[in-house]
Design a protein around this motif. Structure first.
Motif, PDB file in Angstrom:
ATOM      1  N   SER A  40     -14.735  -9.691   9.328  1.00 15.97           N
ATOM      2  CA  SER A  40     -14.797  -8.241   9.146  1.00 15.97           C
ATOM      3  C   SER A  40     -15.927  -7.862   8.189  1.00 15.97           C
ATOM      4  O   SER A  40     -16.311  -8.643   7.319  1.00 15.97           O
ATOM      5  CB  SER A  40     -13.469  -7.725   8.573  1.00 15.97           C
ATOM      6  OG  SER A  40     -12.388  -8.114   9.383  1.00 15.97           O
TER       7      SER A  40
ATOM      8  N   HIS B 287      -3.901   0.589   3.901  1.00 13.33           N
ATOM      9  CA  HIS B 287      -4.984  -0.243   4.416  1.00 13.33           C
ATOM     10  C   HIS B 287      -5.013  -1.602   3.727  1.00 13.33           C
ATOM     11  O   HIS B 287      -4.818  -1.702   2.514  1.00 13.33           O
ATOM     12  CB  HIS B 287      -6.332   0.454   4.241  1.00 13.33           C
ATOM     13  CG  HIS B 287      -6.557   1.568   5.203  1.00 13.33           C
ATOM     14  ND1 HIS B 287      -6.283   2.887   4.891  1.00 13.33           N
ATOM     15  CD2 HIS B 287      -6.999   1.576   6.487  1.00 13.33           C
ATOM     16  CE1 HIS B 287      -6.564   3.653   5.935  1.00 13.33           C
ATOM     17  NE2 HIS B 287      -6.999   2.877   6.921  1.00 13.33           N
TER      18      HIS B 287
ATOM     19  N   ASN C  39      -9.359  -5.723   4.696  1.00 17.55           N
ATOM     20  CA  ASN C  39     -10.405  -5.681   5.720  1.00 17.55           C
ATOM     21  C   ASN C  39     -10.391  -4.378   6.511  1.00 17.55           C
ATOM     22  O   ASN C  39     -11.022  -4.269   7.557  1.00 17.55           O
ATOM     23  CB  ASN C  39     -10.308  -6.889   6.654  1.00 17.55           C
ATOM     24  CG  ASN C  39      -9.162  -6.780   7.638  1.00 17.55           C
ATOM     25  OD1 ASN C  39      -8.200  -6.049   7.414  1.00 17.55           O
ATOM     26  ND2 ASN C  39      -9.243  -7.523   8.738  1.00 17.55           N
TER      27      ASN C  39
ATOM     28  N   GLU D 163      -7.833  -2.740   7.994  1.00 17.59           N
ATOM     29  CA  GLU D 163      -6.743  -2.502   8.935  1.00 17.59           C
ATOM     30  C   GLU D 163      -5.551  -1.877   8.206  1.00 17.59           C
ATOM     31  O   GLU D 163      -5.533  -1.787   6.979  1.00 17.59           O
ATOM     32  CB  GLU D 163      -6.342  -3.814   9.597  1.00 17.59           C
ATOM     33  CG  GLU D 163      -7.466  -4.459  10.389  1.00 17.59           C
ATOM     34  CD  GLU D 163      -7.111  -5.839  10.909  1.00 17.59           C
ATOM     35  OE1 GLU D 163      -7.963  -6.447  11.565  1.00 17.59           O
ATOM     36  OE2 GLU D 163      -5.986  -6.316  10.658  1.00 17.59           O
TER      37      GLU D 163
ATOM     38  N   TYR E 106      -1.681  -2.130   7.150  1.00 19.93           N
ATOM     39  CA  TYR E 106      -0.656  -3.163   7.012  1.00 19.93           C
ATOM     40  C   TYR E 106       0.627  -2.752   7.731  1.00 19.93           C
ATOM     41  O   TYR E 106       1.143  -1.658   7.521  1.00 19.93           O
ATOM     42  CB  TYR E 106      -0.359  -3.422   5.534  1.00 19.93           C
ATOM     43  CG  TYR E 106       0.783  -4.381   5.322  1.00 19.93           C
ATOM     44  CD1 TYR E 106       0.742  -5.671   5.830  1.00 19.93           C
ATOM     45  CD2 TYR E 106       1.924  -3.993   4.623  1.00 19.93           C
ATOM     46  CE1 TYR E 106       1.793  -6.549   5.651  1.00 19.93           C
ATOM     47  CE2 TYR E 106       2.970  -4.872   4.425  1.00 19.93           C
ATOM     48  CZ  TYR E 106       2.907  -6.146   4.942  1.00 19.93           C
ATOM     49  OH  TYR E 106       3.955  -7.020   4.766  1.00 19.93           O
TER      50      TYR E 106
ATOM     51  N   THR F 188       1.311 -11.332   9.744  1.00 18.20           N
ATOM     52  CA  THR F 188       0.073 -11.333   8.974  1.00 18.20           C
ATOM     53  C   THR F 188       0.329 -11.900   7.588  1.00 18.20           C
ATOM     54  O   THR F 188       1.464 -12.195   7.208  1.00 18.20           O
ATOM     55  CB  THR F 188      -0.495  -9.908   8.850  1.00 18.20           C
ATOM     56  OG1 THR F 188       0.462  -9.075   8.169  1.00 18.20           O
ATOM     57  CG2 THR F 188      -0.815  -9.321  10.219  1.00 18.20           C
TER      58      THR F 188
ATOM     59  N   ASN G  96      -5.344 -11.054   6.906  1.00 19.50           N
ATOM     60  CA  ASN G  96      -6.191  -9.864   6.946  1.00 19.50           C
ATOM     61  C   ASN G  96      -6.167  -9.080   5.636  1.00 19.50           C
ATOM     62  O   ASN G  96      -6.583  -7.927   5.590  1.00 19.50           O
ATOM     63  CB  ASN G  96      -5.776  -8.943   8.100  1.00 19.50           C
ATOM     64  CG  ASN G  96      -4.397  -8.340   7.901  1.00 19.50           C
ATOM     65  OD1 ASN G  96      -3.636  -8.769   7.033  1.00 19.50           O
ATOM     66  ND2 ASN G  96      -4.060  -7.344   8.706  1.00 19.50           N
TER      67      ASN G  96
END
Length: 283
Positions: free
Chosen positions: A80, A120, A123, A125, A127, A133, A161
């Motif tokens: 990312s 967020h 990276n 995205e 959560y 994850t 992530n």
């Protein structure tokens, strides 16, 4: 009489002076009690400066059945743009292992849930605590790892992530779903083994990754827009990479890219040899 008068005057003025002192004190802002200051500092740290609405993490209000949630499927993904630079948290520096090929570690795992759900990740995205994850301090984002609970032998595969956990003695922070599958929700932590899973890209994926992570070269800056556009058309055809012209005030900047990182040094040397002595890498 004089002494008596002075004594009487003193007795009358003392209460007035005391009242003035109290009034002056009350006009100053109250200094926070040490406990209040500590509470403010703690609140700032626990909520990341007010970013999170909850101070303490917790499980979801209703405990859903996670048996239908499948492990993350390892695959090749370009790293990312966000979350892959070295960083500092609470005064501690952390390095991102961008070139890691093999990684295996054993230690304590924890999990994070409702406090961070919907916010967020590092990276960029969002959560979702119901997906498989995890957060890691050093692995590049995204990465895939296999996590084994060494107490009960249960295993999961998760996609990393996010960054964390920033607590001593913990090597990975798992989503609520992953923690459920590992049987560690009750205690909150568990001894685990973490192993990196690397997936090689296909040729098409490698070409696409080169485009996504390619670099740009600025060749020159000129006041002639026509000159810059003519050069862009010629150089793009000659070198096989996109060329663009950016205008800032009266200046036109000629730039080429993205160019795969493995080719930028060679292309830059060719451009300099062709007469673009001022060419340099932009990113």
């Amino acid at each position: 009489m004089t002494n008596n008068a002075n004594l009487l005057r003193t007795r009358l003025l003392l209460p007035l002076a005391a009242a003035l002192v109290l009034a002056a004190c009350s006009s100053q802002p109250d200094a926070p009690e040490p406990s209040e200051q500590a509470q403010d500092d703690s609140y700032d740290r626990e909520t990341a400066g007010g970013r999170y609405s909850l101070r303490q993490d917790k499980a979801p209000g209703e405990m859903p059945d996670m048996s239908h949630v499948k492990d993350a499927k390892p695959r090749f993904e370009p790293y990312s743009r966000q979350g892959n630079k070295n960083y500092n948290v609470w005064g501690q520096d952390y390095e991102v292992w961008r070139d890691v090929e093999n990684y295996r570690d054993e230690g304590m795992a924890s999990w994070y849930g409702a406090k961070f759900h919907g916010y967020h990740t590092s990276n960029g995205e969002v959560y979702d605590m119901y997906t498989m994850t995890a957060a890691h301090k050093n692995l590049p984002l995204p990465s895939f790892v296999k996590v084994t609970n060494t107490d009960n032998g249960k295993q999961v595969i998760v996609r990393v992530n996010d960054r964390g956990p920033f607590h001593d003695g913990r090597i990975i922070d798992l989503s609520y779903a992953a923690a459920w599958k590992l049987g560690m929700l009750g205690k909150g932590t568990a001894p685990v083994k973490v192993e990196l899973i690397k997936t090689a890209p296909t040729k098409a994926e490698a070409r696409q990754a080169d485009k996504a992570t390619g670099r740009h070269i600025q060749l020159l800056a000129t006041r002639s827009g026509d000159k810059a556009r003519a050069l862009a058309a010629r150089l793009s055809k000659e070198y096989g990479f996109p060329a663009r012209v950016e205008q800032r005030s009266e200046w036109y900047r000629l730039q080429m890219g993205p160019i795969p990182a493995t080719q930028t040094d060679n292309i830059l040397a060719r451009l300099v040899a062709e007469g673009f002595e001022q060419a340099y890498l932009l990113n």
